[in-house]
Write an enzyme that holds these catalytic residues in place. Sequence first.
Site, PDB file in Angstrom:
ATOM      1  N   CYS A 329       1.033  -1.131   0.346  1.00 61.59           N
ATOM      2  CA  CYS A 329       0.144   0.128   0.187  1.00 61.59           C
ATOM      3  C   CYS A 329       1.177   0.889   0.026  1.00 61.59           C
ATOM      4  O   CYS A 329       1.362   1.676  -0.584  1.00 61.59           O
ATOM      5  CB  CYS A 329      -0.933   0.062   1.425  1.00 61.59           C
ATOM      6  SG  CYS A 329      -2.113   0.839   1.432  1.00 61.59           S
ATOM      7  N   HIS A 425      -3.526  -6.282   1.340  1.00 60.20           N
ATOM      8  CA  HIS A 425      -3.416  -6.532   2.551  1.00 60.20           C
ATOM      9  C   HIS A 425      -4.051  -7.779   2.774  1.00 60.20           C
ATOM     10  O   HIS A 425      -5.073  -7.941   1.810  1.00 60.20           O
ATOM     11  CB  HIS A 425      -4.147  -5.193   3.159  1.00 60.20           C
ATOM     12  CG  HIS A 425      -3.833  -4.048   3.258  1.00 60.20           C
ATOM     13  ND1 HIS A 425      -2.557  -3.488   4.049  1.00 60.20           N
ATOM     14  CD2 HIS A 425      -4.704  -2.591   2.557  1.00 60.20           C
ATOM     15  CE1 HIS A 425      -2.437  -2.386   3.530  1.00 60.20           C
ATOM     16  NE2 HIS A 425      -3.604  -1.279   2.832  1.00 60.20           N
TER      17      HIS A 425
END
Length: 480
Positions: A329, A425
């Site tokens: 991310c 994630h």
Amino acid sequence: MFQGTGSDVGKSLIVAGLARAFTLRGLKVRPFKPQNMSNNAAVTEDGGEIGRAQALQARAARVAPSVHMNPVLLKPQSEIGAQVVVQGRSRGNAKAADYQKLKPSLLAAVLESYAHLREQADLVLVEGAGSASEINLRAGDIANMGFARAADVPVILIGDIDRGGVIASLVGTKAVLPQDDAAMIRGFLVNRFRGDPTLFASGMDEISARTDWPALGLIPFFPHARRLPAEDALALDAAAIAKPHAKLRIAVPLLPRIANFDDLDPLDAEPSVEVIRVRPGTPLPADADLVILPGSKTTIPDLADFRHEGWDIDLLAHVRRGGRVLGLCGGYQMLGRSIADPAGIEGPPATVPGLGLLEVDTVLAGEKRLVAVTGTAEGVPFAGYEMHMGVTEGPGRARPFALIDGAGDEGAVSQDGRVIGTYAHGLFADDRQRRHWLARLGAPPSDLAYEAGIEATLDALAAHLEAHVDLDRLLEIARG
């Protein structure tokens, strides 16, 4: 409602354990936290985000997480300011003083979400925030007694004996609370006790005598708590698990605004893996097999801190030695050639150079992507989620890391295959993907079933609370 004498007294864990215990009794249970502060968030089925603790509590109750379980989420972006998320969606940023003025206007959304959950449940378990005794923040409060009074919810107060001074903490809370607030408290729990419980029987009696609150349980320390995903960044300060025979060393620089750090938990659970949390003032270890750049709430400021620590020099040396790098991310954004924030989402509008290890550029703009995803990465299936602001493009995207079902190519890989960036994630929580990574790094085969272990730990926590807390009395109190 479960409030604490302070932060990190075990409120989240106790609510999760009670959610599983009462669910096992056949009740429809819903967790609720009016206001939370955390950069460790979870994506909900209804397309928003909530604190990670409420997602775990929903799992304990065997229901899907909803934005109504945590209607106000504060995501810190600086020492004095945070992003304000209301019912799963960002309402902008506010400094601490400004947020104090904003709080009363949020009570309607909080009560609306609570009413929504009450309609679905036999029992709603509410978690307070911080300390019940923060009387300096009482005006306009929506997190503790302000909510309890507005919703007429009985309160159980939790003290933590492990940090010391639990008698003073509980009795002192009664002393400083306004009389009407103190009257909401129907009993107390003492958490994290170690040793012979008979030695503290007089202590429990003394607290009851000085507060007029009944003792509802002395809860022994639950050593398996570290197997569950933590929400508070305080968990990052816990002592590392000693693994003298680990085959892999994975280094993770602890960025000031680190987010979604529970991505690391499944790696911590692997016996053959040592996760080294690299703190400021410490160089990245030269013998690391993999360096993970974790998620960040504010990528550009954290990248500046990364460079200030000299970690950029350490990382380039790691790559020159043939080491591998994974950016998750915000860490993915840092690995690119540039990061632009033209609208000033994270601070003053700026464009800064990235670390230059991936041929991509990121622009922080557009709607925040909050979605559960499935797909394949390097031919191996996985399930996870995305939670990010920004669009990342460039020649490196021609070498994607993953193929997301229904969305196409995702992430980027360097030409030599040693540097990877992804917005996904939860990769390592998927046993298939985690085993693939361990194999690629030369670790021995693993039979760890991570998600099954979470379920077993929640069951064990429920049994632990059944044995040491008067659950029947809690139900009586809830029924009024």
